[in-house]
Design an enzyme around this catalytic site. Sequence first.
Site, PDB file in Angstrom:
ATOM      1  N   ARG A  23      -5.321   1.305   5.399  1.00 18.02           N
ATOM      2  CA  ARG A  23      -4.661   2.387   4.667  1.00 18.02           C
ATOM      3  C   ARG A  23      -3.158   2.203   4.597  1.00 18.02           C
ATOM      4  O   ARG A  23      -2.487   2.772   3.747  1.00 18.02           O
ATOM      5  CB  ARG A  23      -4.943   3.734   5.336  1.00 18.02           C
ATOM      6  CG  ARG A  23      -6.401   4.117   5.384  1.00 18.02           C
ATOM      7  CD  ARG A  23      -6.612   5.304   6.291  1.00 18.02           C
ATOM      8  NE  ARG A  23      -6.215   4.948   7.663  1.00 18.02           N
ATOM      9  CZ  ARG A  23      -5.962   5.828   8.616  1.00 18.02           C
ATOM     10  NH1 ARG A  23      -6.053   7.123   8.380  1.00 18.02           N
ATOM     11  NH2 ARG A  23      -5.634   5.423   9.829  1.00 18.02           N
ATOM     12  N   GLU A  28       5.809   6.291  15.168  1.00 19.52           N
ATOM     13  CA  GLU A  28       6.667   7.359  15.643  1.00 19.52           C
ATOM     14  C   GLU A  28       8.085   6.815  15.579  1.00 19.52           C
ATOM     15  O   GLU A  28       8.439   5.913  16.330  1.00 19.52           O
ATOM     16  CB  GLU A  28       6.263   7.693  17.076  1.00 19.52           C
ATOM     17  CG  GLU A  28       6.851   8.953  17.608  1.00 19.52           C
ATOM     18  CD  GLU A  28       6.275   9.268  18.977  1.00 19.52           C
ATOM     19  OE1 GLU A  28       6.726   8.641  19.964  1.00 19.52           O
ATOM     20  OE2 GLU A  28       5.361  10.110  19.044  1.00 19.52           O
ATOM     21  N   ARG A  59      29.594  -1.349   3.943  1.00 18.41           N
ATOM     22  CA  ARG A  59      30.064  -0.006   4.293  1.00 18.41           C
ATOM     23  C   ARG A  59      30.598  -0.059   5.725  1.00 18.41           C
ATOM     24  O   ARG A  59      29.884  -0.412   6.637  1.00 18.41           O
ATOM     25  CB  ARG A  59      28.931   1.007   4.173  1.00 18.41           C
ATOM     26  CG  ARG A  59      28.429   1.205   2.749  1.00 18.41           C
ATOM     27  CD  ARG A  59      27.335   2.257   2.697  1.00 18.41           C
ATOM     28  NE  ARG A  59      26.785   2.412   1.380  1.00 18.41           N
ATOM     29  CZ  ARG A  59      27.157   3.348   0.498  1.00 18.41           C
ATOM     30  NH1 ARG A  59      28.116   4.196   0.834  1.00 18.41           N
ATOM     31  NH2 ARG A  59      26.597   3.421  -0.688  1.00 18.41           N
ATOM     32  N   LYS A  72      25.102   7.407  16.397  1.00 15.00           N
ATOM     33  CA  LYS A  72      24.239   7.190  15.232  1.00 15.00           C
ATOM     34  C   LYS A  72      22.998   6.402  15.634  1.00 15.00           C
ATOM     35  O   LYS A  72      23.094   5.416  16.356  1.00 15.00           O
ATOM     36  CB  LYS A  72      24.969   6.379  14.156  1.00 15.00           C
ATOM     37  CG  LYS A  72      26.183   7.060  13.573  1.00 15.00           C
ATOM     38  CD  LYS A  72      26.857   6.159  12.548  1.00 15.00           C
ATOM     39  CE  LYS A  72      28.097   6.828  11.972  1.00 15.00           C
ATOM     40  NZ  LYS A  72      28.768   5.954  10.995  1.00 15.00           N
ATOM     41  N   HIS A 119      30.986   1.678  13.165  1.00 20.30           N
ATOM     42  CA  HIS A 119      29.725   1.217  12.599  1.00 20.30           C
ATOM     43  C   HIS A 119      29.945   0.744  11.165  1.00 20.30           C
ATOM     44  O   HIS A 119      30.711   1.336  10.413  1.00 20.30           O
ATOM     45  CB  HIS A 119      28.707   2.364  12.596  1.00 20.30           C
ATOM     46  CG  HIS A 119      27.463   2.052  11.858  1.00 20.30           C
ATOM     47  ND1 HIS A 119      27.113   2.691  10.689  1.00 20.30           N
ATOM     48  CD2 HIS A 119      26.486   1.151  12.105  1.00 20.30           C
ATOM     49  CE1 HIS A 119      25.969   2.207  10.253  1.00 20.30           C
ATOM     50  NE2 HIS A 119      25.570   1.272  11.094  1.00 20.30           N
ATOM     51  N   TYR A 132      20.479   7.285   8.803  1.00 21.24           N
ATOM     52  CA  TYR A 132      21.024   7.375  10.153  1.00 21.24           C
ATOM     53  C   TYR A 132      21.148   8.825  10.576  1.00 21.24           C
ATOM     54  O   TYR A 132      21.645   9.674   9.858  1.00 21.24           O
ATOM     55  CB  TYR A 132      22.333   6.613  10.332  1.00 21.24           C
ATOM     56  CG  TYR A 132      23.322   6.640   9.210  1.00 21.24           C
ATOM     57  CD1 TYR A 132      24.473   7.391   9.300  1.00 21.24           C
ATOM     58  CD2 TYR A 132      23.121   5.874   8.065  1.00 21.24           C
ATOM     59  CE1 TYR A 132      25.400   7.392   8.284  1.00 21.24           C
ATOM     60  CE2 TYR A 132      24.041   5.878   7.034  1.00 21.24           C
ATOM     61  CZ  TYR A 132      25.177   6.651   7.148  1.00 21.24           C
ATOM     62  OH  TYR A 132      26.087   6.667   6.118  1.00 21.24           O
TER      63      TYR A 132
END
Length: 190
Positions: A23, A28, A59, A72, A119, A132
Site C-alpha cells: 500500500r 512516526e 537558504r 529546528k 541553519h 521544519y
Amino acid sequence: MNIRPAALPGVWLVEPVVHEDDRGYFMEAFHEADFAAAIGQPIRFVQDNQSGSRRGVLRGLHYQLPPHAQGKLVRVLRGRILDVAVDLRRGSTHFGRWVAHELSDDNRLQVWIPPGFAHGFLVLSDHAEVLYKVTAHHAPEAARTVRWDDPQLGIRWPLAAGQAPVLSARDASAPWLAEAEVFGPYTCGP
C-alpha cells in the site's frame, strides 16, 4: 525511531522506522517523549514552517537571537537537500564549526538543530519541499543571517565550479561571521 548525535555536539540525527508494504509506507515522524529522552531535554515546538525551492536555491545561514532563539527539527517531504548547521555560540569549543547532512524523501532523515546554531540548506534536486518544526515563533527583530560562503566557516557546498547559488537579497548581503551578531558568551557544555 533511531536518534543519534551528529558529528557536531548538540546536533542530532533522527531516523524514523518506516513500515512499508504494497500500500505504501507509514512512519512516526516525531514522538515527543522519545525525542526528549534521546537528547536529554524536553522540546516544545510552536510552529511548523514549510518551503518549496528549485535546484540551486540556497537558504541561509539563518538564526534568531535570544530571547527568540529557535531550535529546528528539519526534514524533506519531497526532493533532496544538503542541510547545514553552524555553531554560533561564542565561547563554545565548537564555535564556527559546521556539520552537513543530506536529507531527502528517500532517506527520510531529520536533523535537530538547537538554539545557538545557524541553519541553511542547498537544494540538490529539481525541486524540494522542506518542513521544519521550530521552538520559537518568527521574530523579525531577532532574525539574523551570516554569509553562506564565509571563508572562516569554509562550508563545502556541492556547487559546480563557477556555479553561484540562487540567493535572496537578504542572504546575498549577509555579514561575514566576524561582523555578525552571534550568541554568547556560551560558558557550559561543548
